[in-house]
Write a protein that holds these residues in place. Structure first.
Motif, PDB file in Angstrom:
ATOM      1  N   TYR A 386      48.219   9.279  76.827  1.00 35.35           N
ATOM      2  CA  TYR A 386      48.086   9.678  75.429  1.00 35.35           C
ATOM      3  C   TYR A 386      49.424  10.206  74.942  1.00 35.35           C
ATOM      4  O   TYR A 386      50.276  10.642  75.719  1.00 35.35           O
ATOM      5  N   PHE A 397      40.915  15.264  70.236  1.00 34.18           N
ATOM      6  CA  PHE A 397      41.083  13.820  70.195  1.00 34.18           C
ATOM      7  C   PHE A 397      42.420  13.441  70.819  1.00 34.18           C
ATOM      8  O   PHE A 397      43.451  14.079  70.570  1.00 34.18           O
ATOM      9  N   LEU A 399      45.276  10.516  71.267  1.00 32.86           N
ATOM     10  CA  LEU A 399      45.787   9.338  70.588  1.00 32.86           C
ATOM     11  C   LEU A 399      46.913   8.723  71.419  1.00 32.86           C
ATOM     12  O   LEU A 399      47.903   9.388  71.740  1.00 32.86           O
ATOM     13  N   TYR A 411      46.889   2.847  67.158  1.00 31.64           N
ATOM     14  CA  TYR A 411      46.538   3.774  68.230  1.00 31.64           C
ATOM     15  C   TYR A 411      45.304   3.299  68.988  1.00 31.64           C
ATOM     16  O   TYR A 411      44.509   2.497  68.489  1.00 31.64           O
ATOM     17  N   ARG A 412      45.184   3.841  70.197  1.00 30.53           N
ATOM     18  CA  ARG A 412      43.911   3.880  70.905  1.00 30.53           C
ATOM     19  C   ARG A 412      43.460   5.334  70.916  1.00 30.53           C
ATOM     20  O   ARG A 412      44.264   6.240  71.111  1.00 30.53           O
ATOM     21  N   TYR A 413      42.147   5.545  70.731  1.00 26.28           N
ATOM     22  CA  TYR A 413      41.618   6.898  70.607  1.00 26.28           C
ATOM     23  C   TYR A 413      40.631   7.209  71.735  1.00 26.28           C
ATOM     24  O   TYR A 413      39.840   6.356  72.140  1.00 26.28           O
ATOM     25  N   PHE A 415      38.716  11.154  73.546  1.00 26.03           N
ATOM     26  CA  PHE A 415      38.517  12.568  73.219  1.00 26.03           C
ATOM     27  C   PHE A 415      38.158  13.365  74.468  1.00 26.03           C
ATOM     28  O   PHE A 415      37.719  12.823  75.491  1.00 26.03           O
ATOM     29  N   PRO A 426      41.420   7.120  76.063  1.00 26.10           N
ATOM     30  CA  PRO A 426      41.657   6.314  74.854  1.00 26.10           C
ATOM     31  C   PRO A 426      41.336   4.842  75.074  1.00 26.10           C
ATOM     32  O   PRO A 426      41.883   4.208  75.976  1.00 26.10           O
ATOM     33  N   ASP A 430      39.771   2.810  66.422  1.00 22.26           N
ATOM     34  CA  ASP A 430      39.634   3.734  65.300  1.00 22.26           C
ATOM     35  C   ASP A 430      38.521   4.703  65.656  1.00 22.26           C
ATOM     36  O   ASP A 430      37.626   4.371  66.443  1.00 22.26           O
ATOM     37  N   MET A 433      37.553  11.181  63.039  1.00 26.52           N
ATOM     38  CA  MET A 433      37.865  12.524  63.511  1.00 26.52           C
ATOM     39  C   MET A 433      37.352  13.608  62.571  1.00 26.52           C
ATOM     40  O   MET A 433      37.263  14.772  62.962  1.00 26.52           O
ATOM     41  N   PHE A 443      33.044   5.070  66.029  1.00 31.27           N
ATOM     42  CA  PHE A 443      34.268   4.434  66.524  1.00 31.27           C
ATOM     43  C   PHE A 443      34.292   2.959  66.155  1.00 31.27           C
ATOM     44  O   PHE A 443      33.280   2.368  65.754  1.00 31.27           O
TER      45      PHE A 443
END
Length: 661
Positions: A386, A397, A399, A411-413, A415, A426, A430, A433, A443
């Motif tokens: 990340y 979160f 990113l 990005y890849r997300y 949490f 991640p 999307d 958040m 997501f």
């Protein structure tokens, strides 16, 4: 990302209202129809709607065919469909649109007042709303539609505590010719129209935040030039002038919190610096009170966050962060490697949420309270890829920047739920958040929408499906006619060509175009695809006139759009051309004789049958300043009422996206 998923994302981001209903329901899509599930993934209302909103106060707006109505949590129709667009209820009222005109309805679906305004803001928590006339004059109305502040302003900006910044109808800071004069009409009023700051005192007045606003002083009214920036409070009292040679407000945190503002204190006279260099240090951080007096300063401070809960963090020249009190003293001696604070958002409420802040130690990310005591022991996230972290409550979160490796996603997300120590690496492209609740997080992964709970279990994910053959939308489509010009000696460098693979083509000898003319032809007989998914027909811009023709463009997008006849038979745009703030976006194209451009335009599916045509702006010479308009042939088509006026909010894709609409 496909438009259906985008609509769901925007709906999710529009309002966070899950907690307002006893039964939480979440919108889903199946075969391009919307329905609702509960937090276990069980379908509660089967997919049947073309668009859907969020439940609030027991109701949600949904679209049947071309218009919106409202249903309850059982799926029962409460208010029948009749609106172009409908928003969620808040405090018993919902904003709806009929023929592009805003109205407010109660839970019976009755319009609470009639009016003749072009636009009305939402009431929200206020007893008033900002109303704009058809001549773009601003005023205030109450919930009965009665005018409480006259429409005597060219702009009204609403801030907390009933404070309104107003711009007068004659405000003019930019002179077009020698006969004009500068007129200063920036002021502050309350919600009854009483003046707090009258016109003629300041050139500009910034946003009020925590009872204070920055102001720009009028040069002619100063006896001695001491700086042009100052501060006023909510009563209109002038507090101080910024001593521009001694300090300036911090660029990222220029508002007052707990009556303290962060400033950059100059170590040198800024007027003596000929060339500013990032390799040299010209200032350090400090803090002032609302009288403009420096109350904190330390030559070793490179950064300070805003104060909240009587605490802030300072970073020294070695990059170490310390928790400090309002006197600038360290609360504890332990330094931290990082703090979790979104500097550029300038939101101190996200620093100490519920009195807890997240910090990074040598052993990982941890949580501390305002005394510096650890409330969550360090957690090592080094095995996770990340680049950035953002906090929303107990959720952190993660990113991962993939903008270099991907041309579709930034990005890849993932949490980290700090309450149950769930870590989701991640993998999403999307994630919502700001709109999630304590149960589910929305997501998007590989263009498929879904929900995951805060324990990391996937609750629902959109399945692969066939896309609707025809595009059924309730908003104006964004301009999509991109083109490029071939190289031609004598026109090389004429305005540039942007970037488009859709180059002009030679018109074949057996072409169906009229000779010796310039024309746009929509041919329903030639079928194709739009956006690689939707049924479309071909549109041709053909030049058989014998002369080279010229076209203004923005990033290779022609000033070409589709129009339709409304129910009154009037031609109106159903597509719009966005406007770039970057001068480099604007250039020109040309179309040589006996050449054409070929495009695809979608076959819209809609509630009522109408006529469709295209409109294009062009020029007959390079010197022509104002373009001519040409129209295509008319064809039969279908549209929805929202397509005539509804422009969806646009979110720029990054620094290289210069469009705001």
């Amino acid at each position: 990302m496909n438009p259906t998923i985008k609509i769901l994302i925007l709906t999710m981001l529009a309002s966070n209202v899950f907690a307002q209903d006893s039964e939480k329901l979440y919108p889903i899509t199946k075969s391009n129809l919307y329905g609702y599930i509960d937090n276990t993934g069980k379908t509660k209302i089967k997919p049947q709607f073309l668009s859907a909103g969020q439940f609030s106060e027991g109701l949600t707006p949904v679209r049947w065919k071309g218009t919106y109505g409202y249903i309850n949590v059982k799926g029962k129709k409460i208010i029948p469909p009749k609106f172009d667009l409908a928003l969620s209820f808040y405090k018993g009222l919902a904003k709806v649109y009929l023929d592009g005109k805003p109205f407010f309805i109660d839970k019976k679906g009755d319009i609470i007042f009639q009016h003749n305004y072009k636009s009305i803001s939402e009431f929200g928590d206020n007893s008033f709303a900002i109303a704009i006339t058809h001549t773009d004059k601003y005023g205030l109305i109450n919930k009965s539609g009665n005018l409480i502040v006259d429409t005597a302003f060219s702009k009204i900006e609403l801030f907390n505590n009933g404070i309104l910044i107003v711009t007068g109808l004659n405000h003019n800071l930019y002179l077009d010719d020698s006969t004009e004069i500068i007129i200063y009409e920036k002021g502050v009023i309350d919600t009854l129209g009483n003046w707090i700051v009258k016109y003629g005192k300041y050139e500009d007045i910034g946003q009020f935040a925590n009872n204070y606003a920055h102001v720009t002083l009028i040069p002619e009214l100063q006896e001695e030039y001491k700086g042009r920036q100052g501060l006023i409070d909510k009563t209109g009292k002038y507090r101080f002038t910024v001593p521009s040679k001694k300090w300036r407000f911090d660029y990222n945190n220029d508002n007052f919190y707990q009556d303290i503002a962060v400033v950059s204190i100059y170590a040198v006279d800024p007027d003596t610096v000929e060339v500013w260099s990032s390799k040299k240090r010209y200032d350090y951080k400090g803090a002032i009170n609302s009288n403009g007096e420096i109350i904190l300063s330390n030559a070793d401070w490179d950064e300070i966050t805003p104060f909240t809960f009587n605490r802030a963090f300072s970073k020294n020249t070695n990059g170490e962060w310390f928790l400090i009190d309002t006197k600038g003293k360290p609360v504890i001696s332990q330094p931290f490697k990082e703090i979790l604070y979104e500097t550029y958002d300038s939101r101190p409420d996200l620093l100490f949420q519920d009195g807890i802040a997240f910090v990074k130690t040598e052993k990982g990310w941890a949580a501390i309270d305002t005394t510096g005591e650890f409330t969550l022991k360090p957690t090592d996230l080094n095995n996770i890829e990340y680049d950035y972290v953002k906090r929303r409550g107990s959720i952190i979160f993660l990113l991962e920047d993939i903008s270099v490796e991907s041309d579709k996603y930034a990005y890849r997300y993932g949490f980290w739920n700090t309450e149950n120590n769930t870590i989701v690496k991640p993998r999403f492209h999307d994630i919502d958040m700001d709109g999630f609740d304590s149960d589910l997080i929305y997501f998007v992964q590989d263009e498929q929408a879904g929900y995951i709970n805060t324990s990391g279990k996937q609750i629902w994910k959109e399945q692969n499906k066939a896309v609707n053959k025809q595009l059924n939308i309730d908003y104006m489509n964004r301009g999509y006619f991109y083109a490029s010009s071939k190289y031609k000696k004598g026109l090389a460098g004429f305005g540039g060509w942007g970037s488009s693979d859709n180059s002009s083509k030679q018109i074949s000898a057996d072409g169906v175009f009229l000779p010796n003319t310039f024309q746009i032809v929509i041919d329903p007989g030639q079928r194709t695809k739009w956006a690689d998914k939707y049924d479309a027909i071909k549109l041709f811009v053909a030049n058989t006139s014998g002369d080279t023709l010229y076209f203004d463009a923005q990033d290779s997008r022609l000033y070409l759009k589709i129009q339709a006849q409304d129910r009154k038979g009037e031609w109106k745009d159903i597509e719009y051309l966005p406007r770039s703030w970057c001068g480099n976006s604007y250039h020109s194209l040309f179309l040589a004789p006996n050449e054409l451009w070929e495009f695809a335009t979608p076959v819209y599916q809609g509630e009522f049958k109408t006529k469709i045509r295209a409109q294009l702006l062009f020029k007959k010479s390079q010197e022509q300043e104002i373009g001519d308009i040409i129209y295509s042939n008319e064809i039969d088509g279908h549209v929805n009422p929202g397509q005539f006026w509804h422009k969806r909010e646009y979110y720029p894709g990054g620094l290289m996206d210069p469009y705001n609409d």
